[in-house]
Every structure is written in C-alpha cells, then in structure tokens.
Design a protein around this motif. Sequence first.
Motif, PDB file in Angstrom:
ATOM      1  N   MET A   1       5.101 -10.388  16.381  1.00 58.84           N
ATOM      2  CA  MET A   1       4.637  -9.166  15.715  1.00 58.84           C
ATOM      3  C   MET A   1       4.033  -9.504  14.359  1.00 58.84           C
ATOM      4  O   MET A   1       4.603 -10.276  13.594  1.00 58.84           O
ATOM      5  N   SER A   2       2.870  -8.926  14.053  1.00 53.96           N
ATOM      6  CA  SER A   2       2.253  -9.159  12.747  1.00 53.96           C
ATOM      7  C   SER A   2       2.896  -8.242  11.708  1.00 53.96           C
ATOM      8  O   SER A   2       3.341  -7.143  12.027  1.00 53.96           O
ATOM      9  N   PHE A   3       2.948  -8.722  10.486  1.00 47.65           N
ATOM     10  CA  PHE A   3       3.528  -7.941   9.393  1.00 47.65           C
ATOM     11  C   PHE A   3       2.461  -7.689   8.338  1.00 47.65           C
ATOM     12  O   PHE A   3       1.870  -8.634   7.804  1.00 47.65           O
ATOM     13  N   VAL A   4       2.206  -6.426   8.045  1.00 47.00           N
ATOM     14  CA  VAL A   4       1.304  -6.049   6.952  1.00 47.00           C
ATOM     15  C   VAL A   4       2.052  -5.053   6.079  1.00 47.00           C
ATOM     16  O   VAL A   4       2.430  -3.967   6.542  1.00 47.00           O
ATOM     17  N   CYS A   5       2.299  -5.436   4.832  1.00 49.39           N
ATOM     18  CA  CYS A   5       3.009  -4.586   3.875  1.00 49.39           C
ATOM     19  C   CYS A   5       2.103  -4.250   2.711  1.00 49.39           C
ATOM     20  O   CYS A   5       1.092  -4.915   2.486  1.00 49.39           O
ATOM     21  N   ARG A   6       2.503  -3.228   1.975  1.00 50.12           N
ATOM     22  CA  ARG A   6       1.686  -2.848   0.816  1.00 50.12           C
ATOM     23  C   ARG A   6       2.573  -2.283  -0.284  1.00 50.12           C
ATOM     24  O   ARG A   6       3.694  -1.809  -0.055  1.00 50.12           O
ATOM     25  N   PHE A   7       2.057  -2.325  -1.511  1.00 47.04           N
ATOM     26  CA  PHE A   7       2.684  -1.631  -2.630  1.00 47.04           C
ATOM     27  C   PHE A   7       1.601  -0.723  -3.178  1.00 47.04           C
ATOM     28  O   PHE A   7       0.467  -1.157  -3.396  1.00 47.04           O
ATOM     29  N   ALA A   8       1.948   0.560  -3.381  1.00 50.41           N
ATOM     30  CA  ALA A   8       0.911   1.541  -3.718  1.00 50.41           C
ATOM     31  C   ALA A   8       1.266   2.351  -4.964  1.00 50.41           C
ATOM     32  O   ALA A   8       1.638   3.529  -4.876  1.00 50.41           O
ATOM     33  N   PRO A   9       1.161   1.747  -6.145  1.00 48.66           N
ATOM     34  CA  PRO A   9       1.479   2.470  -7.381  1.00 48.66           C
ATOM     35  C   PRO A   9       0.320   3.340  -7.859  1.00 48.66           C
ATOM     36  O   PRO A   9      -0.838   3.121  -7.492  1.00 48.66           O
ATOM     37  N   SER A  10       0.657   4.328  -8.677  1.00 44.32           N
ATOM     38  CA  SER A  10      -0.359   5.160  -9.322  1.00 44.32           C
ATOM     39  C   SER A  10      -0.555   4.667 -10.751  1.00 44.32           C
ATOM     40  O   SER A  10       0.430   4.471 -11.473  1.00 44.32           O
ATOM     41  N   PRO A  11      -1.793   4.473 -11.193  1.00 45.58           N
ATOM     42  CA  PRO A  11      -2.039   3.961 -12.555  1.00 45.58           C
ATOM     43  C   PRO A  11      -1.983   5.066 -13.601  1.00 45.58           C
ATOM     44  O   PRO A  11      -2.930   5.290 -14.351  1.00 45.58           O
ATOM     45  N   THR A  12      -0.849   5.773 -13.652  1.00 48.80           N
ATOM     46  CA  THR A  12      -0.699   6.885 -14.593  1.00 48.80           C
ATOM     47  C   THR A  12       0.288   6.563 -15.715  1.00 48.80           C
ATOM     48  O   THR A  12       0.613   7.429 -16.514  1.00 48.80           O
ATOM     49  N   GLY A  13       0.744   5.315 -15.748  1.00 45.43           N
ATOM     50  CA  GLY A  13       1.686   4.894 -16.787  1.00 45.43           C
ATOM     51  C   GLY A  13       2.106   3.462 -16.546  1.00 45.43           C
ATOM     52  O   GLY A  13       1.690   2.838 -15.561  1.00 45.43           O
ATOM     53  N   PRO A  14       2.932   2.913 -17.439  1.00 48.08           N
ATOM     54  CA  PRO A  14       3.405   1.529 -17.269  1.00 48.08           C
ATOM     55  C   PRO A  14       4.190   1.373 -15.978  1.00 48.08           C
ATOM     56  O   PRO A  14       4.812   2.319 -15.496  1.00 48.08           O
ATOM     57  N   LEU A  15       4.155   0.179 -15.423  1.00 46.64           N
ATOM     58  CA  LEU A  15       4.852  -0.101 -14.172  1.00 46.64           C
ATOM     59  C   LEU A  15       6.362   0.024 -14.356  1.00 46.64           C
ATOM     60  O   LEU A  15       6.950  -0.600 -15.226  1.00 46.64           O
ATOM     61  N   HIS A  16       6.976   0.832 -13.530  1.00 42.25           N
ATOM     62  CA  HIS A  16       8.404   1.134 -13.591  1.00 42.25           C
ATOM     63  C   HIS A  16       9.208   0.030 -12.900  1.00 42.25           C
ATOM     64  O   HIS A  16       8.758  -0.566 -11.929  1.00 42.25           O
TER      65      HIS A  16
END
Length: 459
Positions: A1-16
């Motif tokens: 099985m192939s694995f595709v992951c993502r991280f999807a932040p909003s650029p509305t402030g510093p990274l939490h």
Amino acid sequence: MSFVCRFAPSPTGPLHIGGIRTALFNWLLAKKNNGKYYLRIEDTDKERSKDEFKDQIISSLAWLGIEHDGEEYVQSKNIDKHKTVADELIKKNFAYYCYCSTEELENQKVLAKKKSLPFVYNRKCRELKDRKDEPAVLRFKSKISGSALIKDLVQGDKNISNSTIEDFVILRKDNTPTYQLSATVDDHEMKVTHIIRGDDHMINSFKQKQIYEAMDWNVPNFAHIPLIHSDKGKKLSKRDNASTLEDYKKIGIMPDALRNYLLRLGWSHKDKEIFTKQESIDLFDLSGVGKSPSKLDMSRILSMNETYIKTIDEKDLFKILKEYVLIYKKPIATSKDVILTKCMVFLKNKAKTLEDIFNNAQYIINDEIKISEEEQKLLNDQSKLVIKDFISSFEKLSSLNKETLEPLIKSLIEKHKTNFKGVGQPLRIGLTGSRFGPGLYDIILSLDKAEVVKRLSKI
C-alpha cells in the motif's frame, strides 16, 4: 500500500506546537512506509493569511528536520477546482442553495441553545428546486437517516448518527469555497491516503467522508490524535506561554531535542526515551499513539534539551550556539571562537538551554565584566583580603592546572579560617561578575594568567 500524508496549516499566525506535532506524526508515518509527505498551505482566508506566516511555517518545519516532498501546495491556487466539484455535487443532487438570512439562522441557534441541543440547520431550503435570483450559500445535502462509521487508526471505530451532521456550507454567498470542500478536494487531488490530525477534527472527517462518497472517491484513512493541553489541563491555545515554536527557539531549545520531546508527547515505544531522527522513522507506528490528551511539560522539555546538550560534540555545539546568538543575542567575535570551543566541555555543564551556555560564557565573550550592586555587597573586607592573597600566590605559579590550583585554594581556606565558598565566591565574582556559573578551576584555567590578575586587581 502506498502512503501519502500531508500537513495543512493556515498561514494566519505563528506555527502552534500542536500543529508541529501533527506535522511530525504525518512526516514519520510517510517516511516509515517509504511514502510521500506534502505541505499544503490553506490560505483561503485572504483577510488573515499572510506570506510572513507562510514563510515562518516552512522555515520552522525545516528547522526541526521535517521537510516536505516537492513544492508546497497552495490551496488558493486550486479554488477553480473546488468550485467545479461544487457544481458536480449540485448536478448529482448532493448540494442545494440556501437563502436563509443571518437572522433566521441566529434564531435557530437561540432555540437550540434553549433546548440544550447542538445547533443543526433545519434544512428549510433543502427541497427547493428553482434557483432564486438572490444571494445564497451552497449547502451539502448530508444524509438524514442511518449512521456513519470511521475506522480510526488511533481512536478505533467511531460511529455517529447521520442526523447529527448538519447540511454544512460548501460555498459562501460570495461563491468562495469553505474549508470542508477545499480540504476534501485538495486531499483527493493530492492522492492523500492517510490523514493524521487533532481529534477536534473528528466531526469534520465525518462531513468530508460524505463528500468523498458523493463524488465516488476513495476515502482516505483517518487517524485523530488527542490534543495537547497546557500545564493547567486546558486545551493549548496560541495565547498560552510556550505554545509556538518561536517561544522555544528564543530560549535555546535545540531542534533535535524538541522533535524528540514532541515525538514522546502522546506516543511511546517500550521504555525508550531518546530517539535519533532515523530511529524515530524506523520505530514510529500509530499503534503507539495514546488516546488521552497530553500535557505540555516545560520541565520535561528542558530536561530533554539538557540531555542533548550533554551528549553533542563540543565543536558542533559551538556552531549551534553561534547560530543561536546571531539571531537572538549579539554576535560573538571570531577571536573568541577557539577558546569558547575549548570551554564548551564545562560551559555546557548543568546548562538546560543554549541561552544558559551563552550566559555562562559571558565572562569570556566580554573583555570587561560588570559586577552588580547585589554582588558588590558580597565583596566585604574579608573577601578582598582573600583576593589579594590569591593574586600574590597565583603570580608565583610556574604552571597552571588543577593540580597547582588546588593546594593554593586549600592554603587560603586554612589561612582565612573559612570554607571553599569563602574563597571561591569572591574569586568567581571578581573573574565573572557573578557568584553563579562554571566551576572555579574551569574559570581560572579558561582565562589568560595576566587576565586573571587584571580582573582581580580591580576589586
């Protein structure tokens, strides 16, 4: 099985800090399975999204060693595709226009609150056939009967009644797509197979699953991880101290230490505490993620950082220190590089942060030391006599090492009928400006003999 992951932040402030852990888990799962890890910038909130936050997100993740495959995916560039999917949902009878006013919706919310029920739109416009010539939102036609199941890879099977899922908005009145539509379309377009995110997104996953099914797309695997709580036991927010990456960088927390801490925050592998980057990849598994919230513990972060400081090569540590002070303090003169590199072996003792090392090294970095008024009060007549006698004996030493210094200090203790503190404290203050810091012998041996005499003669 192939694995595709993502991280999807909003650029509305510093990274939490919670977002960083989510990114880490997605990155580890992808790398563990020889898959792909992508970064998606969800910038459809044009009023609050800023390029400076986008750049900060990318650089922060890179600082931690969490680097994405390919170019970052920018959500706003895919809006036309989101709208196309919305049109398809209308044609398939999975979406409808809603003309209810803000006032009507507010009245429904008030009524639900009075009945102590969660607000669910009453579907007033659900069966309208003709498109009216007036502003409207587009709602997804959620299932009314039956139940929905998500086989969560962390939480286990989650089953809810479809009646609890409202007909959620997918296009606003200005025809811009909402999060539910955009995120689902983008995940499909990116061929994402596994979505790891906070368990506060569980209801979103049920909503998005319905869009997948309506479009006859493959539904990805979901893994909802518990949230991070503050030291007060409440959900961590950006208003809390030490909630953003910058809070840690500015005090000198090292990237490997913070990454290791975040890995262990809600995940475990036997009794192992310290993980190299490669070990993290090799050993990570979602079965090791707990189901309960994790509490952010600053003392544990400092302890982890201290462990990394102790074990790192001194030359590498000095390079890291130089980079740190260049950003957060004042640059160190290159003429000090050799002596500071040599002194790292003791300057790092008991140091929990790079800032601690920087503070310990001030007496080397600065040619002129300043003694505070509080420290001056400790330099009484007895202390000054100790310093005077030390200078007299010190200048006669033909070689300088711990073996020659120890008898000298011992003789002063006996002569002045005091203890090690009675001799060591005034000497440390005279040489560094503070009664705290590195060991006395380390301080003396790190300075030129003439410099030792020069500094103590000023007392």
